[in-house]
Design an enzyme around this catalytic site. Structure first.
Site, PDB file in Angstrom:
ATOM      1  CE1 TYR A  58      -9.926   8.964   6.091  1.00  0.00           C
ATOM      2  CE2 TYR A  58     -10.182   9.461   3.690  1.00  0.00           C
ATOM      3  CZ  TYR A  58     -10.497   9.471   5.018  1.00  0.00           C
ATOM      4  OH  TYR A  58     -11.847  10.032   5.316  1.00  0.00           O
ATOM      5  CB  SER A 210     -20.390   6.578   7.107  1.00  0.00           C
ATOM      6  OG  SER A 210     -18.952   6.251   7.402  1.00  0.00           O
ATOM      7  NE  ARG A 214     -18.341   4.389  11.044  1.00  0.00           N
ATOM      8  CZ  ARG A 214     -17.458   5.448  10.698  1.00  0.00           C
ATOM      9  NH1 ARG A 214     -16.597   5.074   9.829  1.00  0.00           N
ATOM     10  NH2 ARG A 214     -17.333   6.651  11.232  1.00  0.00           N
ATOM     11  N   GLY A 215     -21.401   0.417   5.706  1.00  0.00           N
ATOM     12  CA  GLY A 215     -21.836  -0.899   4.861  1.00  0.00           C
ATOM     13  C   GLY A 215     -22.836  -1.639   5.490  1.00  0.00           C
TER      14      GLY A 215
END
Length: 322
Positions: A58, A210, A214-215
């Site tokens: 990341y 997730s 993913r929102g």
């Protein structure tokens, strides 16, 4: 926050953890602020979200550095710290929209644990995970290198991300598997067909990444055009405009149930995930204090069987994951 354990043999953790990827990687780069992210990590710990998850890829590397700064000054001792190894940055292509490539070679894993510990500012991680099984390296070889980290005191336990049941079994023959991290949400349910039941049977923690799609399942994304040019989701099939419009029906149902029970859509989506097993510990990511409070509040939402059945009956999402 109420707690569980990281599988049958692991330490106590809050039933909801914190995924830190989006603080430096993949999503909404314009909205990132390191100082706010540090504050969010520390606030998460105060709220009981004590499983903190990161990875060397990341950034790359910047996420572990950020987490290390956040946990300095006595915060490290309050968390179960997890990181991952086994992916590296590569070229983005139509066949590889993430731009990530596998590297599960034992020599890479041996080097990487030391580098992760330096970035995190600690002498050990509580959970060291193989980010993906490398198709070019037998899982036994990669797993053996992670087991060496345990034997050396550099990791307390080790886990796998996105494995098959057969890969978990092969790893178990070498060293105990403490956790499996795979995607699970109301629009990604493949793990329910085999991997999650196997983890429950074996007392292995299951860490859904997730868990809010993913929102998307929060209802905060209504159009492809709302995503910034550098947002990873612009490359994902489910966020292309036609698929996104079709998937809004899922959000509508989640929102309706949320209104019925005085909760937010995010809390409903997380409560459904929590209901899938004793050792299921979702790790929603956020870099925003108000969303952190909202997410952790899902630990107090117990949806009745009728609501869970409605959510179980939701249709599959339009479009693939990647």
């Amino acid at each position: 926050m109420r707690t569980t354990t990281l599988g049958s043999q692991g330490p106590e953790v809050g039933v909801i953890g914190l995924g830190c990827m989006g603080m430096t990687h993949a999503y909404d780069p314009e909205g990132r602020d390191d100082a706010t992210s540090v504050a969010v990590i520390r606030q998460a710990v105060d709220l009981g979200a004590t499983l903190i998850d990161t990875a060397d890829v990341y950034g790359p590397y910047t996420n572990e550095e950020l987490v290390g700064r956040a946990l300095a000054g006595g915060h490290r001792e309050r968390v179960v710290l997890a990181t991952k190894v086994g992916l590296e940055t590569g070229e983005i292509t139509p066949d590889n929209t993430s731009g990530l490539v596998h590297n599960g070679r034992p020599e890479h894993i041996r080097r990487s644990i030391d580098a992760s510990l330096r970035r995190l500012g600690t002498d050990h991680v509580d959970l060291y995970q193989l980010h993906r099984v490398d198709p070019e390296v037998p899982v036994e070889e990669s797993w053996g290198a992670l087991a060496e980290a345990v034997q050396a005191g550099k990791a307390r336990q080790i886990g796998l991300s996105e494995p098959t049941v057969e890969e978990i079994r092969r790893a178990q023959a070498v060293h105990p598997v403490a956790s499996v991290q795979s995607e699970l949400s109301l629009w990604t349910r493949e793990a329910l067909d085999g991997v999650l039941p196997y983890c429950e049977e074996q007392g292995i923690a299951f860490l859904p990444f997730s868990p809010l799609g993913r929102g998307f399942l929060t209802g905060s994304i209504a159009s492809f055009d709302e995503l910034s040019d550098d947002d990873f989701r612009r490359r994902l099939p489910r966020f292309q405009q036609d698929a996104l419009k079709a998937n809004l029906a899922l959000v509508g149902k989640v929102r309706a149930i949320a209104e019925q029970y005085g909760a937010s859509p995010a809390q409903v989506a997380l409560a459904w995930v929590l209901a899938q097993g004793q050792y299921v510990i979702p790790i929603p990511g956020t870099k925003t204090p108000k969303y952190l409070v909202d997410n952790t509040g899902a630990a107090d939402l117990a949806l009745p069987p009728a609501a869970l059945a409605e959510l179980d009956a939701l249709p599959a999402a339009e479009g693939g994951r990647y």
